[in-house]
Design an enzyme around this catalytic site. Structure first.
Site, PDB file in Angstrom:
ATOM      1  N   LYS A  66     -20.862  27.363  70.962  1.00 26.43           N
ATOM      2  CA  LYS A  66     -21.443  26.264  69.846  1.00 26.43           C
ATOM      3  C   LYS A  66     -23.095  26.819  69.936  1.00 26.43           C
ATOM      4  CE  LYS A  66     -20.639  22.346  71.117  1.00 26.43           C
ATOM      5  NZ  LYS A  66     -19.818  22.495  72.381  1.00 26.43           N
ATOM      6  N   ARG A  71     -27.790  24.060  85.120  1.00 28.73           N
ATOM      7  CA  ARG A  71     -27.776  22.982  84.235  1.00 28.73           C
ATOM      8  C   ARG A  71     -27.160  21.726  85.099  1.00 28.73           C
ATOM      9  NH1 ARG A  71     -26.120  23.372  77.939  1.00 28.73           N
ATOM     10  NH2 ARG A  71     -24.901  21.609  78.489  1.00 28.73           N
ATOM     11  N   ARG A 102     -16.267  16.455  80.949  1.00 27.14           N
ATOM     12  CA  ARG A 102     -16.769  16.897  79.574  1.00 27.14           C
ATOM     13  C   ARG A 102     -15.577  17.315  78.611  1.00 27.14           C
ATOM     14  NH1 ARG A 102     -21.162  20.687  81.163  1.00 27.14           N
ATOM     15  NH2 ARG A 102     -21.274  21.467  79.169  1.00 27.14           N
TER      16      ARG A 102
HETATM   17  P1  B4P Z   1     -22.101  26.938  74.510  1.00 28.71           P
HETATM   18  O1  B4P Z   1     -20.747  26.592  74.249  1.00 28.71           O
HETATM   19  O2  B4P Z   1     -22.894  27.644  73.418  1.00 28.71           O
HETATM   20  O3  B4P Z   1     -22.466  25.638  75.243  1.00 28.71           O
HETATM   21  P2  B4P Z   1     -23.474  24.695  74.591  1.00 28.71           P
HETATM   22  O4  B4P Z   1     -23.737  24.757  73.171  1.00 28.71           O
HETATM   23  O5  B4P Z   1     -24.477  24.227  75.330  1.00 28.71           O
HETATM   24  O6  B4P Z   1     -22.322  23.345  74.675  1.00 28.71           O
HETATM   25  P3  B4P Z   1     -22.050  22.126  75.372  1.00 28.71           P
HETATM   26  O7  B4P Z   1     -20.880  21.188  74.738  1.00 28.71           O
HETATM   27  O8  B4P Z   1     -21.977  22.483  76.658  1.00 28.71           O
HETATM   28  O9  B4P Z   1     -23.504  21.314  75.659  1.00 28.71           O
HETATM   29  P4  B4P Z   1     -24.345  20.484  74.526  1.00 28.71           P
HETATM   30  O10 B4P Z   1     -25.535  20.737  74.462  1.00 28.71           O
HETATM   31  O11 B4P Z   1     -23.928  20.503  73.103  1.00 28.71           O
HETATM   32  O12 B4P Z   1     -22.068  28.032  75.691  1.00 28.71           O
HETATM   33  C1  B4P Z   1     -21.546  27.717  77.003  1.00 28.71           C
HETATM   34  C2  B4P Z   1     -21.833  29.172  77.745  1.00 28.71           C
HETATM   35  O13 B4P Z   1     -20.559  30.121  77.419  1.00 28.71           O
HETATM   36  C3  B4P Z   1     -23.042  29.907  77.736  1.00 28.71           C
HETATM   37  O14 B4P Z   1     -23.254  30.085  79.246  1.00 28.71           O
HETATM   38  C4  B4P Z   1     -22.823  30.960  76.918  1.00 28.71           C
HETATM   39  O15 B4P Z   1     -23.596  32.234  77.353  1.00 28.71           O
HETATM   40  C5  B4P Z   1     -21.288  31.527  77.191  1.00 28.71           C
HETATM   41  N1  B4P Z   1     -20.718  31.959  76.075  1.00 28.71           N
HETATM   42  C6  B4P Z   1     -20.640  31.709  74.887  1.00 28.71           C
HETATM   43  N2  B4P Z   1     -20.086  32.465  73.929  1.00 28.71           N
HETATM   44  C7  B4P Z   1     -19.287  33.431  74.907  1.00 28.71           C
HETATM   45  C8  B4P Z   1     -18.558  34.548  74.678  1.00 28.71           C
HETATM   46  N3  B4P Z   1     -18.067  34.879  73.284  1.00 28.71           N
HETATM   47  N4  B4P Z   1     -18.090  35.039  75.691  1.00 28.71           N
HETATM   48  C9  B4P Z   1     -18.429  34.677  76.805  1.00 28.71           C
HETATM   49  N5  B4P Z   1     -19.395  33.617  77.354  1.00 28.71           N
HETATM   50  C10 B4P Z   1     -19.799  33.181  76.260  1.00 28.71           C
HETATM   51  O16 B4P Z   1     -24.083  18.931  75.061  1.00 28.71           O
HETATM   52  C11 B4P Z   1     -24.459  18.648  76.597  1.00 28.71           C
HETATM   53  C12 B4P Z   1     -24.600  17.156  76.582  1.00 28.71           C
HETATM   54  O17 B4P Z   1     -25.355  16.347  75.699  1.00 28.71           O
HETATM   55  C13 B4P Z   1     -23.021  16.392  76.177  1.00 28.71           C
HETATM   56  O18 B4P Z   1     -22.213  16.263  77.259  1.00 28.71           O
HETATM   57  C14 B4P Z   1     -23.660  14.964  76.063  1.00 28.71           C
HETATM   58  O19 B4P Z   1     -23.964  14.270  77.190  1.00 28.71           O
HETATM   59  C15 B4P Z   1     -24.992  15.161  75.326  1.00 28.71           C
HETATM   60  N6  B4P Z   1     -24.681  15.177  73.845  1.00 28.71           N
HETATM   61  C16 B4P Z   1     -25.062  16.212  73.022  1.00 28.71           C
HETATM   62  N7  B4P Z   1     -24.796  15.879  71.817  1.00 28.71           N
HETATM   63  C17 B4P Z   1     -24.231  14.676  71.557  1.00 28.71           C
HETATM   64  C18 B4P Z   1     -23.895  13.735  70.595  1.00 28.71           C
HETATM   65  N8  B4P Z   1     -23.839  14.144  69.408  1.00 28.71           N
HETATM   66  N9  B4P Z   1     -23.442  12.348  71.092  1.00 28.71           N
HETATM   67  C19 B4P Z   1     -23.431  12.020  72.196  1.00 28.71           C
HETATM   68  N10 B4P Z   1     -24.028  13.022  73.533  1.00 28.71           N
HETATM   69  C20 B4P Z   1     -24.351  14.220  72.869  1.00 28.71           C
END
Ligand code: B4P
Length: 187
Positions: free
Chosen positions: A14, A134, A145
């Site tokens: 995402k 992280r 998660r």
């Molecule tokens: P991403 O999937 O991009 O990770 P993210 O956006 O950080 O999602 P995540 O759900 O983990 O975290 P968020 O900040 O939303 O990528 C993950 C990895 O995969 C990266 O290393 C990337 O390089 C790799 N990758 C991507 N595409 C690839 C591909 N095609 N091939 C290979 N590798 C690839 O949330 C974190 C925390 O914040 C939550 O757990 C919660 O506690 C809180 N939070 C956020 N929003 C919230 C909400 N609305 N309500 C309540 N809590 C919330």
């Protein structure tokens, strides 16, 4: 389409894809996770509150998250469009987003649902743990998660499907391949 959501399990890509779409469409990518992490880094009150939930892999309480999104969407740069990344994440947040947008006279045009299987997700996040350290990327927290996603976030997909605005996009493949699929879906 310039008011978009990107939904998907942790590690689906995402944040990675939101940055690309934002640049391509010239709309701000608003990531609740990034806003929380910036607050943790700056040691703000909001950051202190969010950290305990994030480190455990739980959702930050709606009262905190909703207020933050309301303030962010009221900013000037979001008036002509935005891509919300990681929000909404449960049914109460869907209702709150509807109410915020209603007040602004806006609505969501499209929902991008990024999919990938759990083992791929765990491997990607463990890879990120090595690169970025992280605190919520340990295997135990990652698996929690994923459970939180299945229980709290997956059910909201049906709410948007009932509105006929969801496009499912395969998140497997290279980052550029996935970007091309997403941009094709938007266009
Ligand atoms: P991403 O999937 O991009 O990770 P993210 O956006 O950080 O999602 P995540 O759900 O983990 O975290 P968020 O900040 O939303 O990528 C993950 C990895 O995969 C990266 O290393 C990337 O390089 C790799 N990758 C991507 N595409 C690839 C591909 N095609 N091939 C290979 N590798 C690839 O949330 C974190 C925390 O914040 C939550 O757990 C919660 O506690 C809180 N939070 C956020 N929003 C919230 C909400 N609305 N309500 C309540 N809590 C919330």
């Amino acid at each position: 389409m310039n008011r978009l959501l990107i939904i998907g399990p942790p590690g689906a890509g995402k944040g990675t894809q939101a940055a690309k779409i934002s640049e391509e469409l010239s709309i701000p990518a608003i990531s609740t996770g990034d806003i929380f992490r910036a607050n943790i880094k700056e040691e703000t009150e909001l950051g202190r509150e969010a950290k305990q939930y994030m480190d455990a892999g739980n959702l930050v309480p709606d009262s905190v998250t909703n207020r933050m999104v309301r303030d962010r969407l009221a900013q000037d740069d979001a008036s002509r469009g935005f891509l919300l990344d990681g929000y909404p994440r449960n049914t109460a947040q869907v209702e709150e987003l509807d109410s915020i947008l209603n007040e602004l006279g806006q609505k969501i045009d499209g929902v991008l649902l990024l999919t990938a299987d759990n083992e791929e997700l765990v491997q990607r996040l463990l890879g990120r743990a090595k690169d970025q350290g992280r605190s919520d990327d340990t295997e135990e927290v990652i698996r929690h998660r994923l459970e939180v996603y299945a229980q709290e976030t997956e059910p909201i997909v049906g709410l948007y499907e009932a509105r006929g605005i969801v496009t499912r996009v395969d998140g497997l493949g290279s980052i550029d391949e996935v970007s091309q699929r997403l941009l094709a879906a938007i266009r």
